[in-house]
Design a protein around this motif. Structure first.
Motif, PDB file in Angstrom:
ATOM      1  N   ASP A 133       0.817  -1.213   0.000  1.00 49.84           N
ATOM      2  CA  ASP A 133       0.000   0.000   0.000  1.00 49.84           C
ATOM      3  C   ASP A 133       0.853   1.267   0.000  1.00 49.84           C
ATOM      4  O   ASP A 133       0.606   2.215   0.754  1.00 49.84           O
ATOM      5  N   ALA A 134       1.865   1.295  -0.864  1.00 50.59           N
ATOM      6  CA  ALA A 134       2.722   2.474  -0.990  1.00 50.59           C
ATOM      7  C   ALA A 134       1.955   3.599  -1.678  1.00 50.59           C
ATOM      8  O   ALA A 134       0.923   3.361  -2.316  1.00 50.59           O
ATOM      9  N   PRO A 135       2.431   4.836  -1.570  1.00 50.40           N
ATOM     10  CA  PRO A 135       1.746   5.959  -2.233  1.00 50.40           C
ATOM     11  C   PRO A 135       1.600   5.730  -3.743  1.00 50.40           C
ATOM     12  O   PRO A 135       2.408   5.025  -4.366  1.00 50.40           O
ATOM     13  N   ALA A 136       0.603   6.353  -4.333  1.00 52.39           N
ATOM     14  CA  ALA A 136       0.294   6.115  -5.744  1.00 52.39           C
ATOM     15  C   ALA A 136       1.452   6.493  -6.657  1.00 52.39           C
ATOM     16  O   ALA A 136       1.682   5.825  -7.681  1.00 52.39           O
ATOM     17  N   TRP A 137       2.223   7.527  -6.311  1.00 53.77           N
ATOM     18  CA  TRP A 137       3.288   7.977  -7.204  1.00 53.77           C
ATOM     19  C   TRP A 137       4.368   6.904  -7.361  1.00 53.77           C
ATOM     20  O   TRP A 137       5.051   6.838  -8.399  1.00 53.77           O
ATOM     21  N   THR A 138       4.511   6.041  -6.346  1.00 61.53           N
ATOM     22  CA  THR A 138       5.520   4.985  -6.453  1.00 61.53           C
ATOM     23  C   THR A 138       5.139   3.954  -7.514  1.00 61.53           C
ATOM     24  O   THR A 138       6.009   3.322  -8.117  1.00 61.53           O
ATOM     25  N   LEU A 139       3.848   3.778  -7.756  1.00 66.33           N
ATOM     26  CA  LEU A 139       3.412   2.847  -8.791  1.00 66.33           C
ATOM     27  C   LEU A 139       3.852   3.340 -10.173  1.00 66.33           C
ATOM     28  O   LEU A 139       4.313   2.560 -11.010  1.00 66.33           O
ATOM     29  N   PHE A 140       3.704   4.641 -10.389  1.00 65.29           N
ATOM     30  CA  PHE A 140       4.122   5.220 -11.662  1.00 65.29           C
ATOM     31  C   PHE A 140       5.629   5.069 -11.861  1.00 65.29           C
ATOM     32  O   PHE A 140       6.097   4.699 -12.947  1.00 65.29           O
ATOM     33  N   ALA A 141       6.386   5.370 -10.800  1.00 62.46           N
ATOM     34  CA  ALA A 141       7.848   5.295 -10.902  1.00 62.46           C
ATOM     35  C   ALA A 141       8.308   3.857 -11.156  1.00 62.46           C
ATOM     36  O   ALA A 141       9.193   3.607 -11.977  1.00 62.46           O
ATOM     37  N   ALA A 142       7.702   2.908 -10.450  1.00 62.52           N
ATOM     38  CA  ALA A 142       8.104   1.513 -10.600  1.00 62.52           C
ATOM     39  C   ALA A 142       7.776   0.987 -11.994  1.00 62.52           C
ATOM     40  O   ALA A 142       8.610   0.335 -12.643  1.00 62.52           O
ATOM     41  N   TYR A 143       6.575   1.284 -12.477  1.00 55.26           N
ATOM     42  CA  TYR A 143       6.192   0.755 -13.786  1.00 55.26           C
ATOM     43  C   TYR A 143       6.968   1.430 -14.912  1.00 55.26           C
ATOM     44  O   TYR A 143       7.219   0.818 -15.956  1.00 55.26           O
ATOM     45  N   ALA A 144       7.367   2.675 -14.708  1.00 48.21           N
ATOM     46  CA  ALA A 144       8.177   3.357 -15.725  1.00 48.21           C
ATOM     47  C   ALA A 144       9.535   2.682 -15.883  1.00 48.21           C
ATOM     48  O   ALA A 144      10.127   2.693 -16.965  1.00 48.21           O
ATOM     49  N   ALA A 145      10.045   2.070 -14.797  1.00 53.18           N
ATOM     50  CA  ALA A 145      11.342   1.396 -14.867  1.00 53.18           C
ATOM     51  C   ALA A 145      11.313   0.173 -15.777  1.00 53.18           C
ATOM     52  O   ALA A 145      12.353  -0.265 -16.273  1.00 53.18           O
TER      53      ALA A 145
END
Length: 422
Positions: A133-145
């Motif tokens: 349940d990390a903040p939403a912005w971490t999902l964007f950063a992880a998937y961009a990698a």
């Protein structure tokens, strides 16, 4: 001197009939010549690198579906899931040509393996961020990698181009096989992802996809004997400036819009009729038609230039895309729509095979991975734009009108092709 031939014949009677049986040994039949696809795999190392690239390519059809199911299932937001996957698509469009350029300069094994490991870490980071349940912005950063994932289909086609240099017929068969493999993986990948996420746990599709990607890439790059040699001379000019490439990439952009809009509109059409779960099967039929047509197309002995065949292929795709529109407008039957998509899909693979052949012909030496990745980038950009346009049309006008979007995009690809074909 020649030896006499002794025939061993048995005569007997059955009722009022005379029966004769000849037991003379027959000379062995000459072995049938291998078919075009069997001949491909007589080259040493081709079976091993094909097994690796199929293993690594299957997750390409799994990751986006797995991410949507995983994020929407835990965060309760399809909007967030769609935004995250769209970010990954945009990042891939930016980074993929750069990764392909490094592969051309330094070799497949030296670049593809670390790039794949980085992409797998991005998938695992996304999994952990969703799980905890990390903040939403971490999902964007992880998937961009995950955008560093190499274009495994392009690398495989580059190997075939190296091994079959000078044999245009065999290269045509190899390109057809690769396109059929693409269709098969994008047909099976979503099904496997949905099965894993639904029967095990929401993160299962992403986890299995990352494992398959790394394993397949390691097996693929371990086949060093079939890897294209590096070009030691001065770097060639960018494929974007090669004669005939810009309009071909524009046509790829338009064809990507066909695929993206068709997927979204078909899902909306099935949902509107209360059969949302059947949308995957309907789209799978379209991919199945393309896969079968690609294999048949690869076995044909074609004459003439790919440049002359290309407009006919795009015209056939445009003509067949009128069928889903007519089915949706006249009957509204999901079964009839599935049948028309199966037929329309049969023009996809021949069109893409011919397009990739032209990409190979027009790309400067030493930049083949980059050239083919630019084509894939064009397709991805078109898919993103087509998805948005098709979704807007289906929501604000009607799902029937939505099938006009892929038809319009195919017509645009045809106009670009006709305008730029000598």
């Amino acid at each position: 001197m020649p030896q006499p031939t002794h025939r061993r014949t048995l005569f007997t009677t059955t009722g009022d009939m005379l029966v004769m049986a000849d037991f003379t040994p027959r000379p062995p039949r000459a072995p049938r010549p291998p078919g075009p696809y069997r001949r491909l795999f007589t080259h040493p190392g081709t079976r091993a690198f094909t097994a690796g690239n199929l293993l690594a390519r299957l997750p390409m059809g799994m990751f986006s579906v797995s991410a949507v199911v995983m994020i929407a299932g835990t965060r309760g937001s399809y909007a967030l899931a769609g935004a995250v996957t769209a970010t990954g698509l945009a990042a891939t469009a930016v980074l993929a040509p750069f990764t392909a350029r490094l592969i051309d300069r330094h070799g497949q094994a030296r670049v593809a393996v670390p790039a794949t490991l980085l992409a797998a870490l991005g998938s695992l980071a996304l999994l952990l961020c969703v799980r905890h349940d990390a903040p939403a912005w971490t999902l964007f950063a992880a998937y961009a990698a995950t955008a560093t994932t190499p274009n495994i289909g392009g690398m495989s086609r580059a190997r075939w181009a190296h091994l079959l240099k000078g044999d245009d017929k065999a290269l045509h068969t190899a390109n057809s096989f690769e396109q059929a493999a693409d269709e098969l993986c994008f047909m099976l990948g979503p099904v496997l992802a949905a099965l894993l996420c639904g029967t095990l746990f929401p993160e299962a599709g992403t986890l299995v996809g990352a494992v398959l990607l790394v394993t397949g890439m390691l097996l693929f790059t371990a086949q060093r004997a079939t890897e294209p040699p590096l070009q030691r001379h001065a770097p060639a000019k960018t494929p974007l400036r090669a004669p005939g490439m810009p309009p071909l990439l524009l046509a790829c952009l338009a064809m990507g819009a066909v695929f993206g809009s068709m997927e979204v509109v078909t899902i909306a059409f099935a949902d509107e009729r209360g059969h949302a779960s059947a949308a995957g099967v309907v789209l799978g039929l379209q991919a199945a038609g393309s896969c079968a047509a690609g294999l048949v197309y690869g076995a044909l002995k074609l004459r003439g230039r790919a440049e002359d065949r290309h407009p006919w292929c795009v015209a056939a795709m445009t003509a067949l895309l009128t069928l889903p529109l007519l089915a949706a407008a006249t009957t509204g039957s999901l079964l009839l729509l599935a049948t028309t998509l199966l037929i329309a899909g049969m023009a996809t693979a021949p069109t893409m095979v011919t397009t990739m052949t032209l990409i190979q012909e027009r790309t400067p030496p030493g930049r083949l991975n980059e050239g083919m990745t630019l084509a894939v980038t064009g397709l991805l950009g078109g898919i993103a734009g087509g998805s948005a346009t098709g979704g807007w049309t289906a929501e604000h006008i009607s799902t029937t009108a939505g099938y006009g979007v892929p038809l319009t995009a195919a017509a645009a690809a045809l106009m670009i092709t006709l305008a730029t074909t000598p």
